[in-house]
Write a protein that holds these residues in place. Structure first.
Motif, PDB file in Angstrom:
ATOM      1  N   THR A 139       2.646   2.471  -3.319  1.00  0.00           N
ATOM      2  CA  THR A 139       1.535   2.525  -4.433  1.00  0.00           C
ATOM      3  C   THR A 139       1.199   3.575  -4.368  1.00  0.00           C
ATOM      4  OG1 THR A 139       0.679   0.017  -4.845  1.00  0.00           O
ATOM      5  CG2 THR A 139      -0.451   1.862  -5.599  1.00  0.00           C
TER       6      THR A 139
ATOM      7  N   VAL B  70       4.700  -0.975  -9.899  1.00  0.00           N
ATOM      8  CA  VAL B  70       3.313  -0.236 -10.431  1.00  0.00           C
ATOM      9  C   VAL B  70       2.981   0.505 -10.889  1.00  0.00           C
ATOM     10  CG1 VAL B  70       2.361   1.308  -8.988  1.00  0.00           C
ATOM     11  CG2 VAL B  70       3.855  -0.098  -7.670  1.00  0.00           C
ATOM     12  N   LYS B  71       3.418   0.757 -12.073  1.00  0.00           N
ATOM     13  CA  LYS B  71       2.892   1.501 -12.873  1.00  0.00           C
ATOM     14  C   LYS B  71       2.890   0.726 -14.358  1.00  0.00           C
ATOM     15  CE  LYS B  71       1.253   5.410 -12.052  1.00  0.00           C
ATOM     16  NZ  LYS B  71      -0.319   5.582 -12.237  1.00  0.00           N
TER      17      LYS B  71
ATOM     18  N   GLU C 171       2.328   6.949  -7.430  1.00  0.00           N
ATOM     19  CA  GLU C 171       1.437   7.579  -7.508  1.00  0.00           C
ATOM     20  C   GLU C 171       1.573   8.935  -7.163  1.00  0.00           C
ATOM     21  OE1 GLU C 171      -1.072   6.681  -8.771  1.00  0.00           O
ATOM     22  OE2 GLU C 171      -0.951   4.387  -8.611  1.00  0.00           O
TER      23      GLU C 171
ATOM     24  N   TYR D 186       1.235  -1.461  -0.323  1.00  0.00           N
ATOM     25  CA  TYR D 186       0.176  -0.221  -0.273  1.00  0.00           C
ATOM     26  C   TYR D 186       0.756   0.900   0.390  1.00  0.00           C
ATOM     27  CZ  TYR D 186      -3.299   3.491   1.797  1.00  0.00           C
ATOM     28  OH  TYR D 186      -3.949   4.925   1.291  1.00  0.00           O
TER      29      TYR D 186
END
Length: 67
Positions: free
Chosen positions: A12, A51-52, A16, A9
């Motif tokens: 991420t 993540v991306k 972001e 979490y």
């Protein structure tokens, strides 16, 4: 609560935030990596890609909004 580990979490959320900075600032990838707790740009790039789905440089090229 979120269905993911605390570490996942946080990672991420950091990515972001980094993605936002890549879109809206002209800071270098190294500067953004340092601001998000990575002292190694390569480790940051690997985390960002996990993540991306793309590298930070590719993400910036596809999504830049800074003028």
């Amino acid at each position: 609560v979120f269905g993911v580990s605390f570490y996942a979490y946080i990672k991420t959320q950091k990515m972001e935030s980094a993605a936002y900075m890549l879109e809206y600032t002209d800071k270098t990838v190294t500067d953004i990596a340092n601001e998000h707790g990575y002292d190694n740009s390569s480790k940051f790039a690997n985390a960002f890609r996990s993540v991306k789905g793309v590298s930070p440089v590719e993400y910036r090229a596809q999504n830049t909004k800074a003028q």
